[in-house]
Scaffold this motif. Structure first.
Motif, PDB file in Angstrom:
ATOM      1  N   LEU A  69     -22.504  41.573  33.712  1.00 17.90           N
ATOM      2  CA  LEU A  69     -23.418  40.627  33.074  1.00 17.90           C
ATOM      3  C   LEU A  69     -24.869  41.035  33.301  1.00 17.90           C
ATOM      4  O   LEU A  69     -25.710  40.925  32.408  1.00 17.90           O
ATOM      5  N   ARG A  70     -25.165  41.542  34.480  1.00 18.13           N
ATOM      6  CA  ARG A  70     -26.537  41.954  34.807  1.00 18.13           C
ATOM      7  C   ARG A  70     -27.051  43.090  33.930  1.00 18.13           C
ATOM      8  O   ARG A  70     -28.256  43.309  33.848  1.00 18.13           O
ATOM      9  N   THR A  71     -26.166  43.800  33.254  1.00 22.64           N
ATOM     10  CA  THR A  71     -26.608  44.858  32.342  1.00 22.64           C
ATOM     11  C   THR A  71     -27.162  44.267  31.051  1.00 22.64           C
ATOM     12  O   THR A  71     -27.777  44.979  30.266  1.00 22.64           O
ATOM     13  N   GLY A  72     -26.883  42.992  30.811  1.00 20.64           N
ATOM     14  CA  GLY A  72     -27.335  42.341  29.587  1.00 20.64           C
ATOM     15  C   GLY A  72     -26.463  42.626  28.386  1.00 20.64           C
ATOM     16  O   GLY A  72     -26.818  42.290  27.264  1.00 20.64           O
ATOM     17  N   ARG A  73     -25.290  43.243  28.617  1.00 20.74           N
ATOM     18  CA  ARG A  73     -24.443  43.639  27.490  1.00 20.74           C
ATOM     19  C   ARG A  73     -23.088  42.949  27.462  1.00 20.74           C
ATOM     20  O   ARG A  73     -22.301  43.174  26.554  1.00 20.74           O
ATOM     21  N   LEU A  74     -22.779  42.105  28.438  1.00 22.28           N
ATOM     22  CA  LEU A  74     -21.449  41.508  28.534  1.00 22.28           C
ATOM     23  C   LEU A  74     -21.309  40.260  27.663  1.00 22.28           C
ATOM     24  O   LEU A  74     -22.176  39.388  27.664  1.00 22.28           O
ATOM     25  N   VAL A  75     -20.195  40.207  26.938  1.00 19.16           N
ATOM     26  CA  VAL A  75     -19.758  38.997  26.242  1.00 19.16           C
ATOM     27  C   VAL A  75     -18.285  38.826  26.569  1.00 19.16           C
ATOM     28  O   VAL A  75     -17.511  39.781  26.508  1.00 19.16           O
ATOM     29  N   VAL A  76     -17.901  37.620  26.947  1.00 27.39           N
ATOM     30  CA  VAL A  76     -16.508  37.328  27.264  1.00 27.39           C
ATOM     31  C   VAL A  76     -15.837  36.765  26.021  1.00 27.39           C
ATOM     32  O   VAL A  76     -16.371  35.851  25.384  1.00 27.39           O
ATOM     33  N   ALA A  77     -14.676  37.326  25.679  1.00 30.93           N
ATOM     34  CA  ALA A  77     -13.882  36.827  24.559  1.00 30.93           C
ATOM     35  C   ALA A  77     -12.825  35.902  25.115  1.00 30.93           C
ATOM     36  O   ALA A  77     -12.039  36.292  25.975  1.00 30.93           O
ATOM     37  N   GLY A  78     -12.821  34.678  24.645  1.00 34.88           N
ATOM     38  CA  GLY A  78     -11.869  33.676  25.096  1.00 34.88           C
ATOM     39  C   GLY A  78     -10.933  33.298  23.977  1.00 34.88           C
ATOM     40  O   GLY A  78     -10.845  34.012  22.981  1.00 34.88           O
ATOM     41  N   PRO A  79     -10.266  32.185  24.141  1.00 33.77           N
ATOM     42  CA  PRO A  79     -10.565  31.138  25.114  1.00 33.77           C
ATOM     43  C   PRO A  79     -10.258  31.587  26.545  1.00 33.77           C
ATOM     44  O   PRO A  79      -9.309  32.322  26.789  1.00 33.77           O
ATOM     45  N   VAL A  80     -11.110  31.109  27.460  1.00 34.87           N
ATOM     46  CA  VAL A  80     -10.958  31.433  28.875  1.00 34.87           C
ATOM     47  C   VAL A  80      -9.794  30.620  29.431  1.00 34.87           C
ATOM     48  O   VAL A  80      -9.793  29.395  29.338  1.00 34.87           O
ATOM     49  N   PRO A  81      -8.787  31.287  30.000  1.00 33.36           N
ATOM     50  CA  PRO A  81      -7.643  30.562  30.553  1.00 33.36           C
ATOM     51  C   PRO A  81      -8.059  29.759  31.789  1.00 33.36           C
ATOM     52  O   PRO A  81      -8.992  30.130  32.504  1.00 33.36           O
ATOM     53  N   PRO A  82      -7.364  28.650  32.049  1.00 34.34           N
ATOM     54  CA  PRO A  82      -7.712  27.783  33.177  1.00 34.34           C
ATOM     55  C   PRO A  82      -7.757  28.511  34.520  1.00 34.34           C
ATOM     56  O   PRO A  82      -8.605  28.210  35.354  1.00 34.34           O
ATOM     57  N   ARG A  83      -6.880  29.477  34.725  1.00 34.49           N
ATOM     58  CA  ARG A  83      -6.841  30.199  36.006  1.00 34.49           C
ATOM     59  C   ARG A  83      -8.101  31.018  36.250  1.00 34.49           C
ATOM     60  O   ARG A  83      -8.416  31.350  37.373  1.00 34.49           O
ATOM     61  N   LEU A  84      -8.823  31.362  35.208  1.00 33.08           N
ATOM     62  CA  LEU A  84     -10.107  32.037  35.339  1.00 33.08           C
ATOM     63  C   LEU A  84     -11.249  31.042  35.177  1.00 33.08           C
ATOM     64  O   LEU A  84     -12.276  31.145  35.831  1.00 33.08           O
ATOM     65  N   GLY A  85     -11.053  30.067  34.319  1.00 32.38           N
ATOM     66  CA  GLY A  85     -12.095  29.080  34.060  1.00 32.38           C
ATOM     67  C   GLY A  85     -12.480  28.272  35.285  1.00 32.38           C
ATOM     68  O   GLY A  85     -13.657  27.987  35.516  1.00 32.38           O
ATOM     69  N   ARG A  86     -11.492  27.920  36.084  1.00 31.53           N
ATOM     70  CA  ARG A  86     -11.781  27.119  37.278  1.00 31.53           C
ATOM     71  C   ARG A  86     -12.727  27.840  38.242  1.00 31.53           C
ATOM     72  O   ARG A  86     -13.742  27.275  38.635  1.00 31.53           O
ATOM     73  N   PRO A  87     -12.429  29.105  38.632  1.00 30.30           N
ATOM     74  CA  PRO A  87     -13.388  29.790  39.506  1.00 30.30           C
ATOM     75  C   PRO A  87     -14.756  29.993  38.841  1.00 30.30           C
ATOM     76  O   PRO A  87     -15.781  29.932  39.509  1.00 30.30           O
ATOM     77  N   LEU A  88     -14.766  30.218  37.527  1.00 34.09           N
ATOM     78  CA  LEU A  88     -16.049  30.359  36.836  1.00 34.09           C
ATOM     79  C   LEU A  88     -16.859  29.065  36.907  1.00 34.09           C
ATOM     80  O   LEU A  88     -18.078  29.097  37.075  1.00 34.09           O
ATOM     81  N   ASP A  89     -16.157  27.937  36.793  1.00 30.79           N
ATOM     82  CA  ASP A  89     -16.835  26.645  36.879  1.00 30.79           C
ATOM     83  C   ASP A  89     -17.283  26.338  38.302  1.00 30.79           C
ATOM     84  O   ASP A  89     -18.404  25.864  38.514  1.00 30.79           O
ATOM     85  N   LEU A  90     -16.416  26.588  39.273  1.00 34.21           N
ATOM     86  CA  LEU A  90     -16.742  26.286  40.671  1.00 34.21           C
ATOM     87  C   LEU A  90     -17.960  27.078  41.150  1.00 34.21           C
ATOM     88  O   LEU A  90     -18.757  26.578  41.943  1.00 34.21           O
ATOM     89  N   THR A  91     -18.096  28.292  40.674  1.00 31.50           N
ATOM     90  CA  THR A  91     -19.213  29.147  41.092  1.00 31.50           C
ATOM     91  C   THR A  91     -20.408  29.030  40.140  1.00 31.50           C
ATOM     92  O   THR A  91     -21.430  29.670  40.367  1.00 31.50           O
ATOM     93  N   GLN A  92     -20.258  28.265  39.090  1.00 35.43           N
ATOM     94  CA  GLN A  92     -21.275  28.054  38.055  1.00 35.43           C
ATOM     95  C   GLN A  92     -21.612  29.325  37.281  1.00 35.43           C
ATOM     96  O   GLN A  92     -22.648  29.410  36.630  1.00 35.43           O
ATOM     97  N   VAL A  93     -20.739  30.311  37.344  1.00 32.03           N
ATOM     98  CA  VAL A  93     -20.946  31.544  36.592  1.00 32.03           C
ATOM     99  C   VAL A  93     -20.774  31.288  35.098  1.00 32.03           C
ATOM    100  O   VAL A  93     -21.484  31.873  34.273  1.00 32.03           O
ATOM    101  N   ARG A  94     -19.881  30.376  34.736  1.00 35.19           N
ATOM    102  CA  ARG A  94     -19.633  30.117  33.313  1.00 35.19           C
ATOM    103  C   ARG A  94     -20.915  29.694  32.586  1.00 35.19           C
ATOM    104  O   ARG A  94     -21.111  30.018  31.415  1.00 35.19           O
ATOM    105  N   ALA A  95     -21.801  29.010  33.296  1.00 30.61           N
ATOM    106  CA  ALA A  95     -23.039  28.518  32.680  1.00 30.61           C
ATOM    107  C   ALA A  95     -23.941  29.645  32.179  1.00 30.61           C
ATOM    108  O   ALA A  95     -24.744  29.435  31.264  1.00 30.61           O
ATOM    109  N   VAL A  96     -23.822  30.831  32.759  1.00 29.84           N
ATOM    110  CA  VAL A  96     -24.683  31.949  32.359  1.00 29.84           C
ATOM    111  C   VAL A  96     -23.916  33.060  31.641  1.00 29.84           C
ATOM    112  O   VAL A  96     -24.494  34.087  31.300  1.00 29.84           O
ATOM    113  N   LEU A  97     -22.637  32.838  31.402  1.00 24.33           N
ATOM    114  CA  LEU A  97     -21.768  33.865  30.827  1.00 24.33           C
ATOM    115  C   LEU A  97     -21.662  33.683  29.315  1.00 24.33           C
ATOM    116  O   LEU A  97     -21.120  32.681  28.852  1.00 24.33           O
TER     117      LEU A  97
END
Length: 109
Positions: A69-97
């Motif tokens: 993500l720090r390269t400025g080139r990342l895009v995540v193709a979803g839908p994001v599955p719950p098993r990944l979404g939960r850690p993304l939400d807990l760490t607040q990474v999803r907000a900037v992804l």
């Protein structure tokens, strides 16, 4: 489930990496390598990480995603599955992804 990181053929400067299975510190190396290759490739302007088939991800995968993500080139193709979404939400990474529904939408985001 066996994990894999499959690189699809580049199109118009977009590299798609399809992630399947479980990703943790013991199984992350192949994904880490293809992501490093994508970051280092001069013609790649966008890196799409297809996470729709991720069954499990720990903090090592989240760290990898943040590094790319720090390269400025990342895009995540979803839908994001719950098993990944939960850690993304807990760490607040999803907000900037940057996330799109599906690979084609991610290519143009």
């Amino acid at each position: 489930m066996e994990q894999q990181a499959r690189v699809l053929p580049d199109e118009d400067g977009v590299r798609v990496i399809r992630c399947v299975g479980d990703f943790d510190q013991d199984t992350l190396q192949p994904l880490d390598q293809v992501c490093r290759d994508a970051v280092d490739a001069p013609g790649v302007r966008r890196i799409v990480l297809d996470v729709t088939e991720v069954d499990f991800a720990d903090s090592s995968m989240l760290n990898l995603m943040v590094r790319v993500l720090r390269t400025g080139r990342l895009v995540v193709a979803g839908p994001v599955p719950p098993r990944l979404g939960r850690p993304l939400d807990l760490t607040q990474v999803r907000a900037v992804l940057p996330t799109a529904d599906g690979i084609e939408a991610a290519r143009t985001l």
